[in-house]
Motif scaffolding. Structure first.
Motif, PDB file in Angstrom:
ATOM      1  N   ALA A  67      16.726 -97.793  64.356  1.00  0.00           N
ATOM      2  CA  ALA A  67      16.512 -98.633  63.182  1.00  0.00           C
ATOM      3  C   ALA A  67      15.453 -97.937  62.341  1.00  0.00           C
ATOM      4  CB  ALA A  67      16.044-100.028  63.567  1.00  0.00           C
ATOM      5  N   HIS A 109      14.043 -98.781  68.426  1.00  0.00           N
ATOM      6  CA  HIS A 109      13.854 -98.266  67.076  1.00  0.00           C
ATOM      7  C   HIS A 109      13.852 -96.748  67.005  1.00  0.00           C
ATOM      8  CE1 HIS A 109      12.813-102.479  66.657  1.00  0.00           C
ATOM      9  NE2 HIS A 109      12.048-102.297  67.711  1.00  0.00           N
ATOM     10  N   HIS A 151      12.465 -97.350  59.629  1.00  0.00           N
ATOM     11  CA  HIS A 151      11.342 -98.064  58.997  1.00  0.00           C
ATOM     12  C   HIS A 151      10.595 -96.988  58.215  1.00  0.00           C
ATOM     13  CE1 HIS A 151      12.132-101.215  61.889  1.00  0.00           C
ATOM     14  NE2 HIS A 151      11.863-100.395  62.897  1.00  0.00           N
ATOM     15  N   GLN A 175       4.122-100.400  62.540  1.00  0.00           N
ATOM     16  CA  GLN A 175       4.795-100.036  63.785  1.00  0.00           C
ATOM     17  C   GLN A 175       4.638 -98.530  63.997  1.00  0.00           C
ATOM     18  OE1 GLN A 175       8.827-101.426  63.993  1.00  0.00           O
ATOM     19  NE2 GLN A 175       8.241-103.567  63.773  1.00  0.00           N
ATOM     20  N   GLN A 234      14.850-107.299  60.964  1.00  0.00           N
ATOM     21  CA  GLN A 234      13.639-107.185  61.781  1.00  0.00           C
ATOM     22  C   GLN A 234      12.384-107.353  60.939  1.00  0.00           C
ATOM     23  OE1 GLN A 234      14.462-103.393  63.566  1.00  0.00           O
ATOM     24  NE2 GLN A 234      15.232-104.340  65.432  1.00  0.00           N
ATOM     25  N   LYS A 279       9.790-110.141  61.820  1.00  0.00           N
ATOM     26  CA  LYS A 279       8.427-109.800  62.204  1.00  0.00           C
ATOM     27  C   LYS A 279       7.408-110.366  61.220  1.00  0.00           C
ATOM     28  CE  LYS A 279       9.833-106.004  65.047  1.00  0.00           C
ATOM     29  NZ  LYS A 279      10.307-104.648  65.079  1.00  0.00           N
ATOM     30  N   TYR A 288       5.418 -95.288  66.625  1.00  0.00           N
ATOM     31  CA  TYR A 288       6.301 -94.842  67.692  1.00  0.00           C
ATOM     32  C   TYR A 288       5.830 -93.497  68.209  1.00  0.00           C
ATOM     33  CZ  TYR A 288       9.184 -98.508  65.781  1.00  0.00           C
ATOM     34  OH  TYR A 288       9.625 -99.720  65.348  1.00  0.00           O
TER      35      TYR A 288
HETATM   36 CU   LIG Z   1      11.646-100.630  64.689  1.00  0.00          CU
END
Ligand SMILES: [Cu+2]
Length: 283
Positions: free
Chosen positions: A108, A21, A110, A182, A266, A270, A184
């Motif tokens: 990706a 991601h 988000h 999520q 996704q 998810k 990161y």
């Molecule tokens: Cu992701």
């Protein structure tokens, strides 16, 4: 209809396994290694070593139930648990006031918030203010912005000698997609030469160095150090939000690129997985 939905779920699972991601691609950021493996366990190491682009929530799912995982020693809230010891040959040398171009590979999007900050590794605390921050980052409802992926930071001139020793500080990119839970992280190890004229920015209570190295790095509060000042959670008009009662919406975004389509898959996958797990736990 059901078969189309099931196929989408299966594809979403495949995509999230194969594609990550986001991560810093330049300068070279921390990677997993033996020290990380020792702290986080074999399963998490294997997972991260094959794909370092994923989020810390996904990491923790992999670690769940693994006897060789130590939440305290792994400490996914700092650099995803990736360790300085595995990256000590990859240190950037900066000077106060230097402008450093950063490149982030967002595979990706988000919708979330983000910042890039200097983190004192011994306490996992931010030094000063974020060097750059975004109230809306990697939005799935707008065309992808180059400024999310290519930007400059400026090394502060008031660090003194706080980051003069490799391993003491990292530049951490932190992207928090609250919309889908999520988070990161990616870290750049660096030093900035102590010029001797500046005073340290922070005046934290000084532990003895022996105590500081022996003390476990704090690990319980996921967003303690890198919480952006703006907490507003952008709601996306495209991402189907998981509901507490039913299946996730399968509404396909009206317009999408390949990236946003993968992101949508996704989200659906998810959301579905979360609901399934919740039910499994209840019954
Ligand atoms: Cu992701």
């Amino acid at each position: 209809m059901k078969s189309v939905y099931s196929s989408a779920i299966a594809l979403a699972g495949l995509v999230s396994t194969v594609a990550g991601h986001g991560y810093i691609s330049s300068p070279a950021a921390r990677m997993p290694g033996d020290a990380m493996k020792a702290a986080c366990g074999q399963q998490m190491f294997n997972n991260q070593n094959s794909d370092h682009f994923g989020n810390i929530q996904g990491e923790l799912q992999v670690a769940n139930g693994q006897s060789d995982f130590s939440a305290v020693e792994c400490n996914v809230n700092l650099c995803k648990g990736y360790k300085f010891a595995d990256n000590s040959a990859n240190i950037q040398t900066y000077t106060a006031g230097q402008v450093v171009p950063i490149v982030v590979d967002i595979r990706a999007p988000h919708t979330g918030t983000a910042n890039v900050s200097i983190i004192k590794t011994s306490s996992n605390s931010m030094i000063g203010e974020p060097l750059i921050s975004w109230d809306v980052y990697a939005s799935v409802s707008t065309p992808s912005k180059d400024s999310d992926k290519n930007f400059d930071i400026t090394i502060p001139s008031d660090l003194g000698s706080e980051c003069a020793t490799a391993g003491d500080c990292v530049i951490q990119w932190w992207w928090d997609a609250r919309s889908i839970d999520q988070t990161y992280e990616a870290c750049i190890d660096f030093t900035v030469g102590g010029s001797g004229e500046a005073t340290p920015v922070s005046s934290k209570p000084a532990a003895s160095s022996a105590a500081a190295t022996a003390a476990p790095i704090s690990s319980t509060v996921p967003t303690a150090t890198a919480v952006p000042t703006v907490i507003a959670v952008p709601t996306s008009t495209v991402v189907p939000a998981p509901t507490s009662t039913g299946a996730p919406s399968t509404t396909v975004p009206e317009t999408f690129t390949l990236d946003t389509f993968i992101a949508w898959l996704q989200e659906v996958g998810k959301s579905s997985g979360k609901i399934a797990r919740r039910h499994a736990r209840q019954f």
